[in-house]
Design an enzyme around this catalytic site. Structure first.
Site, PDB file in Angstrom:
ATOM      1  N   ASP A   1      41.040  46.139  25.513  1.00 14.40           N
ATOM      2  CA  ASP A   1      39.446  45.844  26.086  1.00 14.40           C
ATOM      3  C   ASP A   1      39.535  46.698  27.384  1.00 14.40           C
ATOM      4  O   ASP A   1      40.376  47.294  28.059  1.00 14.40           O
ATOM      5  CB  ASP A   1      39.181  44.742  26.744  1.00 14.40           C
TER       6      ASP A   1
HETATM    7  N1  URA Z   1      43.193  39.685  24.398  1.00 12.10           N
HETATM    8  C1  URA Z   1      42.162  40.189  25.040  1.00 12.10           C
HETATM    9  O1  URA Z   1      41.394  39.350  25.534  1.00 12.10           O
HETATM   10  N2  URA Z   1      41.775  41.298  25.321  1.00 12.10           N
HETATM   11  C2  URA Z   1      42.613  42.334  24.952  1.00 12.10           C
HETATM   12  O2  URA Z   1      42.529  43.709  25.080  1.00 12.10           O
HETATM   13  C3  URA Z   1      43.770  42.166  24.508  1.00 12.10           C
HETATM   14  C4  URA Z   1      44.121  40.704  24.046  1.00 12.10           C
END
Ligand code: URA
Length: 252
Positions: free
Chosen positions: A106
């Protein structure tokens, strides 16, 4: 030169995975010698065919390249964002070969991303059936109890109505109102760690991926930096997803 299936060729030139290539073909975006080619079994001679995606000629297979990247937070794992937010593209453009991130982190998440133009390896690493492990360090609000962590460990958490696979979970540190957890997952669903932690009542404040498929994020690789994978790291990734025999895995 031997004929190859069009989707295999598109994966070998590092454009995308074979499955994605089939989608692009079905969408009528791929042409061979100027003709839209939708049939998944279509064979081409790479030496003579002119293959194009959206009218752009796709080049000959390039040398396969494999890197690890310490993604800083604040960048989207995409090459183009219609909303103009910062993406990882600028970091990837500095590399001598065109490579793509395997999976996503993310915008606000940092840590280890594998970059490659080996479409077959990328596709397998991302496919849920290979159970590739990912280790995250999550700072959360409040202090999760062992009972709550057991819900993560035993797969009793629902994410968007479907149980999350059992995860390894351990407390690394605890402060008065925050805790730091280490979570090892074999799934990679959207916002999975944040959703799992939210499901036990602990919002994630900060998240970092510290290992991917048993390859740790090296402490001397600062955010924003990339480094080539060593031949033994490449062999390890391939062995984990059945592309080379397991007995050639240097980590075993
Ligand atoms: N879990 C999440 O919540 N975000 C990520 O980017 C990777 C795993």
């Amino acid at each position: 030169m031997a004929q190859v299936r069009l989707q295999k060729y598109l994966a070998e030139v590092g454009l995308c995975s074979r499955r994605k290539a089939e989608d692009l073909m079905r969408q009528g975006r791929v042409t061979v010698d100027g003709q839209v080619t939708e049939a998944p079994g279509h064979m081409i001679d790479p030496e003579t065919a002119t293959v194009a995606l959206d009218g752009q000629v796709v080049g000959p297979p390039q040398k396969l390249a494999y890197y690890m990247f310490h993604k800083p937070s604040g960048f989207l794992t995409t090459l183009d964002d219609p909303r103009g937010r910062p993406t990882v593209k600028g970091f990837l453009d500095k590399l001598p070969v065109r490579v793509y991130p395997v999976g996503r982190l993310d915008l606000d998440v940092s840590g280890l991303l594998i970059l490659t133009n080996d479409g077959q390896l990328a596709m397998r690493l991302m496919h849920p059936s290979y159970l590739v492990s990912k280790i995250y360090r999550a700072k959360v609000k409040g202090l999760p109890s062992e009972e709550k962590l057991d819900l993560l460990r035993t797969g009793q958490i629902l994410i968007l109505g479907k149980p999350a696979a059992p995860a390894k979970a351990r407390m690394l540190k605890s402060g008065p109102d925050k805790g730091q957890l280490e979570l090892t997952l074999t799934e990679g669903r959207h916002r999975q760690v944040k959703r799992m932690c939210a499901a036990i009542g602990h919002e994630v404040i900060r998240l970092k991926r510290i290992a991917y498929c048993d390859l740790p994020l090296p402490p001397d690789l600062p955010p924003g930096q990339t480094r080539k994978l060593s031949p033994s790291e490449i062999r390890h990734l391939k062995a984990q997803v059945g592309l080379v025999p397991a007995d050639s895995d240097p980590k075993k």
